[in-house]
Design a protein around this motif. Structure first.
Motif, PDB file in Angstrom:
ATOM      1  N   VAL A 141       0.692  -1.334   0.265  1.00 26.22           N
ATOM      2  CA  VAL A 141      -0.198  -0.394  -0.341  1.00 26.22           C
ATOM      3  C   VAL A 141       0.965   1.035   0.137  1.00 26.22           C
ATOM      4  N   GLN A 142       0.463   2.151  -0.627  1.00 19.61           N
ATOM      5  CA  GLN A 142       1.045   3.648  -0.550  1.00 19.61           C
ATOM      6  C   GLN A 142       0.761   4.415   1.107  1.00 19.61           C
ATOM      7  N   ALA A 143       2.249   4.987   0.874  1.00 21.97           N
ATOM      8  CA  ALA A 143       2.003   6.164   2.426  1.00 21.97           C
ATOM      9  C   ALA A 143       0.582   6.092   2.492  1.00 21.97           C
ATOM     10  N   GLY A 144       0.127   6.615   3.493  1.00 20.25           N
ATOM     11  CA  GLY A 144      -1.353   7.246   3.784  1.00 20.25           C
ATOM     12  C   GLY A 144      -2.764   5.265   3.505  1.00 20.25           C
ATOM     13  N   GLY A 145      -2.640   5.055   3.026  1.00 24.66           N
ATOM     14  CA  GLY A 145      -3.372   4.362   2.775  1.00 24.66           C
ATOM     15  C   GLY A 145      -3.878   3.731   3.949  1.00 24.66           C
ATOM     16  N   SER A 146      -4.423   2.313   3.617  1.00 21.19           N
ATOM     17  CA  SER A 146      -4.755   1.349   4.875  1.00 21.19           C
ATOM     18  C   SER A 146      -5.481   0.088   4.559  1.00 21.19           C
ATOM     19  N   LEU A 147      -5.189  -0.974   5.600  1.00 26.97           N
ATOM     20  CA  LEU A 147      -5.205  -2.277   5.535  1.00 26.97           C
ATOM     21  C   LEU A 147      -5.527  -2.565   6.563  1.00 26.97           C
ATOM     22  N   ARG A 148      -6.751  -3.979   6.267  1.00 26.85           N
ATOM     23  CA  ARG A 148      -7.398  -4.256   7.281  1.00 26.85           C
ATOM     24  C   ARG A 148      -7.095  -5.703   7.959  1.00 26.85           C
ATOM     25  N   LEU A 149      -6.140  -6.111   8.790  1.00 27.67           N
ATOM     26  CA  LEU A 149      -5.730  -7.690   9.232  1.00 27.67           C
ATOM     27  C   LEU A 149      -6.644  -8.708   9.464  1.00 27.67           C
ATOM     28  N   SER A 150      -6.859  -9.638   9.285  1.00 31.72           N
ATOM     29  CA  SER A 150      -7.399 -10.531   9.920  1.00 31.72           C
ATOM     30  C   SER A 150      -7.055 -11.777  10.855  1.00 31.72           C
ATOM     31  N   CYS A 151      -7.280 -12.479  11.307  1.00 33.88           N
ATOM     32  CA  CYS A 151      -6.585 -13.666  12.488  1.00 33.88           C
ATOM     33  C   CYS A 151      -7.752 -14.059  12.796  1.00 33.88           C
ATOM     34  N   ALA A 152      -7.775 -15.692  12.333  1.00 34.16           N
ATOM     35  CA  ALA A 152      -8.899 -16.230  12.423  1.00 34.16           C
ATOM     36  C   ALA A 152      -8.460 -17.787  13.424  1.00 34.16           C
ATOM     37  N   ALA A 153      -8.321 -17.787  14.627  1.00 37.69           N
ATOM     38  CA  ALA A 153      -8.184 -18.899  15.378  1.00 37.69           C
ATOM     39  C   ALA A 153      -9.347 -20.347  15.536  1.00 37.69           C
ATOM     40  N   SER A 154      -8.745 -20.978  15.258  1.00 38.79           N
ATOM     41  CA  SER A 154      -9.201 -22.265  15.506  1.00 38.79           C
ATOM     42  C   SER A 154      -8.395 -23.031  16.744  1.00 38.79           C
ATOM     43  N   GLY A 155      -9.463 -24.579  17.484  1.00 41.42           N
ATOM     44  CA  GLY A 155      -9.369 -24.820  18.190  1.00 41.42           C
ATOM     45  C   GLY A 155      -9.936 -24.659  19.651  1.00 41.42           C
ATOM     46  N   ARG A 156     -10.367 -23.565  20.327  1.00 41.35           N
ATOM     47  CA  ARG A 156     -10.112 -23.115  21.179  1.00 41.35           C
ATOM     48  C   ARG A 156     -10.297 -21.327  21.450  1.00 41.35           C
ATOM     49  N   THR A 157     -10.725 -20.855  22.258  1.00 43.59           N
ATOM     50  CA  THR A 157     -11.448 -19.291  22.452  1.00 43.59           C
ATOM     51  C   THR A 157     -10.127 -18.869  23.474  1.00 43.59           C
ATOM     52  N   PHE A 158      -9.649 -17.294  23.128  1.00 48.49           N
ATOM     53  CA  PHE A 158      -9.065 -17.307  24.171  1.00 48.49           C
ATOM     54  C   PHE A 158      -9.229 -16.046  24.401  1.00 48.49           C
TER      55      PHE A 158
END
Length: 122
Positions: free
Chosen positions: A12-29
């Motif tokens: 992404v260019q400077a000033g832009g945006s991204l959204r990261l996701s993290c899917a967990a499996s096996g248990r909750t935290f």
């Protein structure tokens, strides 16, 4: 078996945006967080959140630009990154802690994702 799978990285260019996701499996935290590691540097804390979302912490350089959130039904944690800067370039890792209420130290986390590359061009 616990797995954390990140997605959403990219270029992404400077000033832009991204959204990261993290899917967990096996248990909750209760405690989940994001860290990042730039080439030649130590892995550093970025943001952390507890189960209810009441306790949230940010590293100083990202506060006001990044937002951590979670969806407990989907067992997923997110990192919305706005106003990105070239110095945000790093591999971003999702992490989960078994026993902590909320955690900001790398050593408090028990499980780690494989990482997703974020590159911010100037």
């Amino acid at each position: 078996q616990v797995q954390l799978v990140e997605s959403g990285g990219g270029l992404v260019q400077a000033g832009g945006s991204l959204r990261l996701s993290c899917a967990a499996s096996g248990r909750t935290f209760n405690a989940m967080g994001w860290f990042r590691q730039a080439p030649g540097k130590e892995r550093e804390f970025v943001a952390a959140i507890n189960w209810t979302g009441v306790r949230i912490y940010y590293e100083d350089s990202v506060r006001g630009r990044f937002t951590i959130s979670r969806d407990n039904v989907k067992n997923t944690v997110y990192l919305q990154m706005n106003s990105l800067k070239p110095e945000d370039t790093a591999v971003y890792y999702c992490a989960a802690a078994q026993g902590a209420y909320v955690a900001t130290r790398r050593g408090d986390y028990d499980y780690w994702g494989q990482g997703t590359q974020v590159t911010v061009s100037s």
